[in-house]
Every structure is written in C-alpha cells, then in structure tokens.
Design a protein around this motif. Structure first.
Motif, PDB file in Angstrom:
ATOM      1  N   ARG A 175      -7.246  12.883  -2.307  1.00 43.45           N
ATOM      2  CA  ARG A 175      -5.948  13.531  -2.012  1.00 43.45           C
ATOM      3  C   ARG A 175      -6.172  14.908  -1.381  1.00 43.45           C
ATOM      4  NH1 ARG A 175      -1.466  12.976  -4.832  1.00 43.45           N
ATOM      5  NH2 ARG A 175      -0.811  14.545  -3.363  1.00 43.45           N
ATOM      6  N   ALA A 187       1.851   6.709  -6.434  1.00 41.59           N
ATOM      7  CA  ALA A 187       0.805   7.659  -6.789  1.00 41.59           C
ATOM      8  C   ALA A 187       1.278   9.100  -6.574  1.00 41.59           C
ATOM      9  CB  ALA A 187      -0.433   7.380  -5.937  1.00 41.59           C
ATOM     10  N   LEU A 188       1.967   9.274  -5.458  1.00 43.44           N
ATOM     11  CA  LEU A 188       2.457  10.619  -5.132  1.00 43.44           C
ATOM     12  C   LEU A 188       3.412  11.132  -6.176  1.00 43.44           C
ATOM     13  CD1 LEU A 188       2.381  12.834  -2.937  1.00 43.44           C
ATOM     14  CD2 LEU A 188       4.424  11.775  -1.940  1.00 43.44           C
ATOM     15  N   ARG A 207       0.831  -1.210   0.000  1.00 43.67           N
ATOM     16  CA  ARG A 207       0.000   0.000   0.000  1.00 43.67           C
ATOM     17  C   ARG A 207       0.859   1.250   0.000  1.00 43.67           C
ATOM     18  NH1 ARG A 207      -3.433  -1.540   3.890  1.00 43.67           N
ATOM     19  NH2 ARG A 207      -2.497  -0.333   5.568  1.00 43.67           N
ATOM     20  N   GLN A 208       1.890   1.197   0.848  1.00 41.80           N
ATOM     21  CA  GLN A 208       2.722   2.401   0.953  1.00 41.80           C
ATOM     22  C   GLN A 208       3.480   2.633  -0.344  1.00 41.80           C
ATOM     23  OE1 GLN A 208       2.441   4.550   3.268  1.00 41.80           O
ATOM     24  NE2 GLN A 208       0.952   3.265   4.343  1.00 41.80           N
ATOM     25  N   ASP A 257       2.430   1.772  -3.209  1.00 39.90           N
ATOM     26  CA  ASP A 257       1.435   2.288  -4.160  1.00 39.90           C
ATOM     27  C   ASP A 257       1.238   3.793  -3.969  1.00 39.90           C
ATOM     28  OD1 ASP A 257       1.160  -0.180  -5.232  1.00 39.90           O
ATOM     29  OD2 ASP A 257      -0.724  -0.681  -4.215  1.00 39.90           O
ATOM     30  N   ARG A 258       1.160   4.202  -2.680  1.00 38.68           N
ATOM     31  CA  ARG A 258       0.974   5.634  -2.411  1.00 38.68           C
ATOM     32  C   ARG A 258       2.145   6.449  -2.924  1.00 38.68           C
ATOM     33  NH1 ARG A 258      -0.411   7.512   3.344  1.00 38.68           N
ATOM     34  NH2 ARG A 258      -0.410   9.499   2.226  1.00 38.68           N
ATOM     35  N   ASP A 300      -7.664  14.341   2.119  1.00 37.16           N
ATOM     36  CA  ASP A 300      -6.586  13.851   2.983  1.00 37.16           C
ATOM     37  C   ASP A 300      -5.678  15.002   3.411  1.00 37.16           C
ATOM     38  OD1 ASP A 300      -7.379  11.257   3.008  1.00 37.16           O
ATOM     39  OD2 ASP A 300      -6.017  10.578   1.391  1.00 37.16           O
ATOM     40  N   ASP A 343     -10.371   9.331  -6.252  1.00 36.33           N
ATOM     41  CA  ASP A 343      -8.990   9.216  -5.785  1.00 36.33           C
ATOM     42  C   ASP A 343      -8.327  10.589  -5.688  1.00 36.33           C
ATOM     43  OD1 ASP A 343      -9.217   6.556  -5.471  1.00 36.33           O
ATOM     44  OD2 ASP A 343      -8.488   6.058  -7.502  1.00 36.33           O
TER      45      ASP A 343
END
Lengths: 592, 223
Positions: free
Chosen positions: A477, A414-415, A407-408, A410-411, A480, A473
């Motif tokens: 962001r 994504a970031l 997950r991390q 992936d983040r 979040d 999504d």
C-alpha cells in the motif's frame, strides 16, 4: 557608556561641588586679592618698556624731521635771504613740525634770523629762545607762562658749511605725554618737573595740586619702584620713570582695587554662569539618562512586557546600551519570554495532537459507520458478479470481467478496512521475510502499464538478496501510494525510480524518487498529516498519512526530501532489526 | 641803423681817449688760505643711547664741493668803461653731483648756461636778492639759461643734493676775474688809473687793495 548610573551621577555631582567650592574659595581668599594686586603691580612696572619705546620713538621722529628740515637746501637758502616769509614757506606744514608751538632761528650774535608768527613770537622773545646750543641737538623742557614746552634745539649749518644760527622748535608738552602715554599704557599719567606736578590725565585719583609749587604725592616717589601712594581717600599704586631726554618725570598711576574689581566681578559672573550651566547640564544629563539611557530602555521593556501580555512571544528582547540594572532586567525578561514561548509551543503542540486525535476519532466513528454500510453493497456486488459468472461459466470474457469486479471489490474492502484501522489507530501486521528485489518487482509489474500510458519511465534497481521483515500487503500500500503520487506529478519523459540499498550500519533504505516539481517548502513539514494534499486533483488527503502510519507500524521511518523544481524523494528506512541479514548476493538492475 | 651809429660812436670815443692805447694787465695771487670747511654739525639723535649712529652718519656727509678754493677779484674805480657781455654765455654744469665750475663771474646782462651732465635729475635754484630763480628739476642733457641783470653775488643750490653749491658773481665793471684753483688771477686790458681791488673768498671777509695801473703790468700778492 560603562559603569553604573549612580556612579556617573556621583562623579558629576562631585565635579559640580568641587568647581563651585573652588570658585568660591578663589574669590573669597585674601591670597587671591594679594596675588591680583601683585600682578597689577607687575603690569604697572611693565609700562617702562612702552614708555621707553614711546619716548625714544617720539624723539627719533622729531629729530628726523628736524634734521630733514636742517638738511633742506631750500630752507637754508631761504634763511640766508633773511626773509621770514621765504623761510616760513620752507617749513613743512605736516608731521611733527605741524603742531609745533613755535619755530625760531637765532644768529650766533643773538640776532633773530627767523621767528614763526603768532603768540609764540612773544614767547620766544621774552624767554630768549632758542637757548645756547653747545653740542648738536638738545632737548630741554622749560616752563613758560605756566605752560610746559619741550624744546628741541639744533645748530643750523648753511649750504656753504658755516654755522648760521640755532634752530629751536617748541611743543606744548602735556598734550604730548599725558594723552599718548595714557592711551598707550592704559594707566593714569602724572607729569612732573623738578618735583612739581605739571600735568595729569583726567582720572588720576586724589585732588590735583592747587598751585604749581604745591606738593604732589606722585612727583616725589622714588623712580623705578612700584610704590603705594595715598591719593585723597584711596590707596593707589604709582610707578615713576624719568625721561632723560626731556628731564621730565612721568608717574603712572593705577588703582589695584579698581583694577581687581572687574576681575572679581568676572569671576563672580563666571561662577554664576558655572552654576547655571551646571544646573542646565544636570537637567540635560537627567533628561538624556532618563529618556535615552533609562527612559528609552524602560519604555521599550514596557512595550515588550505589553507584547508578552497580549500573547506575542515571537521577538527577542535586547538592550545592549542599557545600564547594568536595566541590562539585567532586560535579560531576565528575555529569559521569561523564551520560557513562555517554549511552554506555549509545547502546549500548542500537545493541543494540536489532541485536536488531531479527536478528529481522527470522529473520522474513525464516521468511517466505521460508512464502511459498515459499504460492506453490504460491496458483498452484494461481489455476489452478483459471481452470479453472472455462474450463469455462463464458459464465457471467458465474462469470467475475466467478473475477476476484475472481484479484485476491485476486494481492494475497496481492503481500503475501507484500512481506513477503519487507521481511524482506530492500530493495524495488525502479518509480517514475513520479503526479498526486496522480488517484492519490488511484483509492484513494478503492476504499475508498468499505468506508467507506460502516462509516458513515464519506471526504473527499479537494487541488490538482490536484501531481505526485510515486513507485511507485504500493507507495505505494498505504501509503495503503491508513493509510486502513484510520483507518476501523477511526473510529466511525459520523466523518470520515476525505485532504489533499494544498504544504508548506514544495517539499515535498509528504499527510495522512490520522481522528477516532478517537488514538494512546496510550506508543505513539506505537514505532508504526512492527514487531509493534506499537494496539488493532486483526486487525492483524499489520506494516502501519505496512511503510508506513514503503515511504515511507522513496522517500526520503520518514512521521510521526504525535496527541492522545489528538483523532484521529490520519499525514503523508507528499515531499521537494522527489520533487516534479515544472511549471505547477500547483489544483482544490479532489476528493472523493466 | 642803431647798431651802426653805436659802433661809430665807440670808435670815436676810443680814438679820443689817450689812455686807451696803453692798457695793462693786473695779475697776482691770493695767498690767504681758504676758510676751513666746517664739519656739518650732526644731530644727536638720542642722547646717551645711540651716539654710534650719529657718528656713522657724520662720515657720510662730507661735502665734495670746492668753491672755497677759488677767489674772485674785481676792480672798482672812478671812471670805469662799460661792461662787455660775452657772446657765448659761460657754462656751469652739474657733473658728479657738483656744480662745475663752482664759481663763475659774469657782467651785468650776461647769462649762464646750466646743463645737466649727470644721469640723475638736478635742480638749480637761488633765493638771492640779486637774482632769485628756480629752474625746477630736469634730467641729463637738458640745459637752462639764466640772465643776470643786477650786480651782486648769487649763491646757487640744488634742492635735491644738499652738498651742491656754487656762486655766480655779477659785476657792473668789466675788470673782474675768477682765479684758478691756486687762486692766481689776471685782469687783462685795464686802463691806467687808480682802482681798488676787491678779493672775495667763500666765508671770508672781503679784502680790498688799492691798485694804480700805469703802462706796465701790475703784479700783486694779496694776503
């Protein structure tokens, strides 16, 4: 001060010219001269009052003193003794009697009861003073030995009521009249008796008569009229008055020419002073106009122009006290300045935008490289995690840890992708219809644990059924980011709230509010700029910039409202076009 | 001792003289009217201009004194007895701004008292050759005496009050009298003999009348 400068000067000049020419006219016309001569004549005529008062007053005083003497029991008793010394001792040695030339008392039979001593004694004897007294007090003027005497005679009534004789008191006249009248009236004085001049004051024009019998031009004019008289080579004005008390004629003499001369001189001096004063006034006016009304504004306008030339445009040009022309000039300059300022602001903004774009481009290039370099290591980490998990598929704990890594990673991927996309300036949105209550609920669940750890209450509420078109999504962001920021600035016990609602029209507003210190006023306009952080220790400075970019990519708006000490409120305004309107059901209080 | 001798001497003389016992009085009346009181001449303050003011002042100046109403008589002769001085001097008071009485007669060596009985100051003076004196100014209640040693007439004035005047006659004869206001007079105890009667009236010439006194009283009418 109104009116034009030129008009002020014209009026001033006109006044000066009028004053100068009027004054010049005044002293040069014969009319003025004649008028002054007439005035002088009137003034000469006015001496009558002074003369009458003087003669009357003088006579009254003398008569009163003589009456006092004649009423003195001691004087009368002394007369009865026939002793001159006793009598002389009773005559006052002050007042009018003090300067008497002689005092005589004659008995009714012609015998002498008393004669004052000195030269007057002979005078009295030779001229038979006192004269016969018919009736009460008499005042006569007699000439004796070339001298003129005013002689007051009065009967002497003794204490027992009988007439014992006649008192005669003589005074030298010229002293009496000429000096006093000259002093009182200011005119020259000529005394005459029976048409012959007997005395004159010091500055009478023309030669005095050679002998007492000679003709005098002043002794023969008609009494009671101001008369021109030629005295020597000068024409003077004369005014004759007859004194019924003494029988004397008094002629007041004055030279109109001489009297006017100082007035003319005064007028000339006045004109000179006026001219000098006018000049000084003009200079002063020029100075005042030049330095204050003209020079002052001009100097200030010059300074303003200098400032503009040096590029300083942050001021206002005002000249409210300036004359018309300068006022217009100031107004024009002010227009020029404000136009320049506006233009420069626009240029600067454009320049800044350009600068930002350039920087973004540079960051984009750099980020592209970094991200490219990051992708492989992250792929390796992700592959390694899968590998570890594959070796012991039954191990749940290991599976869970591998999932976290996934997950991390992936983040991170994504970031980096977002950063890359932000840097590239465009983002492709995967838009779908989202039920806000559900969508916020998921995010709330994701943040619940972190908030609980920080001691911050998270409170989400809004109506159910409010659906919006958005990329879940991407927009997550944004939320979040806003929630993380809110949690970071909040202290334990504070509340972070997420509220969504219908705004004006069909607008939908999603608001994230905290109870932190708020956004500093100097930051609030730049809070969405990239690389601007507000007190966050680990911020990249990109969070809000990306959030704003994402919101704006949606066609929505991200706004901030904050008061120092009153917390910050971030609002996402979804326009009507993003609002999917159908049957709404409201459910308050989706919250933890 | 001296007084005693003088008394004895006078008694002897009076006893020796045979006429002493037959003295008679000389009385009468002066019929001549007093001299007219001349109006006080006024000063014409300003000829032709303020005659009215002069008139007003003339009205204020009337004299209240009355010595002209009296007559004073005395006898002169060859053998006159000596004068007799009154033990108490006669009084000439200042009252109501007048001398009261305004005529007095005293023998040589006699005195006159001048008490002030007015609430204002007065002054009593005379410049006469007979007796010149000046008592100065003094207030009510004060009295001054003057002794007259020489025969003659003494006009008396007050320097403050113009209208006050009086006469004091000083005689070296015992035979004198001041008349009453009707000018009736009486000289008592005149020894027989030949005398001349002198009559004084203010501002009038003296009148002299020969008088022979015998044993009977003499009555005269003087014109």
């Amino acid at each position: 001060m109104r009116g034009s400068l030129l008009r002020d000067y014209m009026v001033f000049l006109a006044i000066m010219v009028a004053a100068g020419s009027g004054g010049a006219f005044l002293i040069t016309t014969q009319v003025t001269r004649d008028g002054l001569t007439d005035l002088f004549g009137h003034r000469l005529g006015d001496v009558e009052l002074v003369f009458e008062q003087y003669a009357r007053g003088n006579h009254l005083v003398r008569v009163q003193e003589i009456e006092t003497l004649l009423s003195s029991p001691r004087f009368l008793a002394a007369l009865e003794t026939g002793d001159s010394q006793t009598v002389a001792g009773e005559i006052p040695t002050h007042g009018v009697l003090e300067d008497a030339a002689f005092v005589c008392v004659t008995a009714p039979d012609g015998g002498t009861l008393f004669r004052s001593s000195g030269p007057a004694e002979d005078l009295c004897r030779r001229h038979g003073f006192p004269l016969e007294v018919a009736n009460g007090t008499e005042c006569v003027t007699v000439r004796a030995d070339g001298e003129l005497y005013e002689v007051v005679t009065a009967p002497v009534v003794a204490n027992n009521g009988s007439v014992v004789g006649t008192l005669a008191i003589g005074r030298a006249l010229p002293d009496l009249y000429v000096e006093d009248l000259h002093r009182l009236t200011g005119f020259e004085v000529v005394l005459s008796l029976d048409g012959h001049e007997v005395a004159r004051s010091r500055s009478v024009p023309g030669p005095a008569p050679a002998t007492p019998e000679a003709e005098s031009p002043f002794a023969t004019i008609d009494p009671g009229h101001v008369t021109p008289v030629r005295a020597g080579d000068e024409e003077v004005l004369a005014y004759r008055l007859d004194d019924p008390t003494s029988g004397l004629s008094v002629t007041f003499v004055g030279s109109a020419e001489r009297a006017i001369a100082p007035i003319m001189a005064d007028v000339r001096r006045l004109l000179l002073a006026l001219a000098v004063g006018g000049f000084v006034l003009a200079m002063a006016t020029v100075w005042i106009f030049g330095t204050r009304r003209v020079g002052g504004p001009v100097q200030r306008l010059a300074r303003h122009a200098d400032r503009i030339a040096t590029g300083d445009l942050d001021f206002v040009i005002e000249e409210p006290g300036a004359p018309d022309e300068l006022g217009k000039l100031a107004a024009t300059l002010e227009r020029m300045r404000s136009d320049l300022a506006r233009s420069r602001r626009e240029v600067e903004e454009a320049h800044r935008a350009q600068l930002g774009a350039d920087r973004m481009a540079a960051i984009g290039q750099m980020a592209t490289g970094i991200i490219h370099d990051f992708k492989n290591p992250m792929a390796v980490v992700r592959g390694t995690a899968d590998l570890i998990h594959g070796r012991d598929p039954e191990n749940e704990k290991l599976a869970k840890q591998c999932t976290v890594i996934h997950r991390q990673i992936d983040r991170m991927v994504a970031l980096t992708r977002d950063l890359l996309e932000y840097a590239k300036g465009r983002t492709d949105l995967q838009v779908e219809t989202v039920e806000l209550a559900d969508w916020v609920g998921e995010i709330e669940a994701a943040h619940a644990e972190a908030c609980r750890r920080a001691g911050v209450r998270l409170h989400c509420r809004g109506p159910r059924g409010l659906r919006v078109l958005l990329d879940p999504d991407r927009m997550r962001r944004v939320l979040d980011n806003l929630l993380t920021n809110a949690r970071d600035v909040s202290g334990p016990g504070d509340t972070v709230s997420v509220v969504w609602s219908r705004g004006d029209g069909s607008e939908v507003v999603l608001e994230v509010a905290d109870e932190g210190p708020g956004v500093p006023a100097d930051l609030i306009s730049r809070i969405f700029d990239p690389f601007v952080t507000a007190g966050k220790e680990h911020g990249s400075g990109l969070g809000l910039a990306i959030a704003k970019k994402i919101v704006e990519d949606h066609g929505a708006r991200l706004e901030v409202a904050s008061e120092v000490g009153g917390g910050a409120r971030f609002l996402i305004r979804f326009p009507a076009k993003l609002h999917v309107a159908d049957g709404l059901t409201t459910r308050e209080g989706i919250s933890s | 001792m001296c007084r005693f001798t003088a008394t004895i001497l006078s008694l002897l003389i009076s006893g020796i003289l045979p006429s002493a016992a037959t003295a008679a009085s000389v009385s009468g009346v002066v019929l001549r009217a007093p001299a007219p009181q001349p109006a006080r001449a006024q000063i014409n303050r300003y000829r032709g201009r303020d005659a009215a003011a002069g008139d007003r002042e003339a009205a204020d100046a009337g004299c209240q004194c009355n010595p002209g109403e009296y007559a004073v008589v005395h006898l002169t002769g060859d053998a006159l007895p000596p004068v007799r001085v009154q033990p108490v001097p006669p009084t000439m008071a200042q009252k109501d701004r007048m001398f009261e009485p305004s005529v007095l007669a005293v023998p040589v060596g006699g005195a006159v008292s001048f008490p002030n009985r007015d609430p204002v100051f007065h002054n009593v003076f005379s410049y006469s050759k007979t007796r010149s004196f000046d008592l100065g100014r003094y207030p009510q209640g004060e009295t001054h005496d003057v002794v007259f040693d020489e025969a003659g007439i003494v006009p008396v004035f007050c320097e403050i009050h113009y209208s006050m005047r009086a006469y004091i006659h000083v005689f070296d004869t015992p035979y004198f009298a001041v008349s009453d206001l009707s000018r009736r007079f009486e000289i008592a105890d005149v020894d027989p003999g030949r005398y001349t009667l002198h009559v004084w009236q203010e501002n009038l010439p003296e009148i002299t009348v020969p008088v022979t006194v015998g044993e009977d009283p003499v009555r005269l009418e003087v014109r």
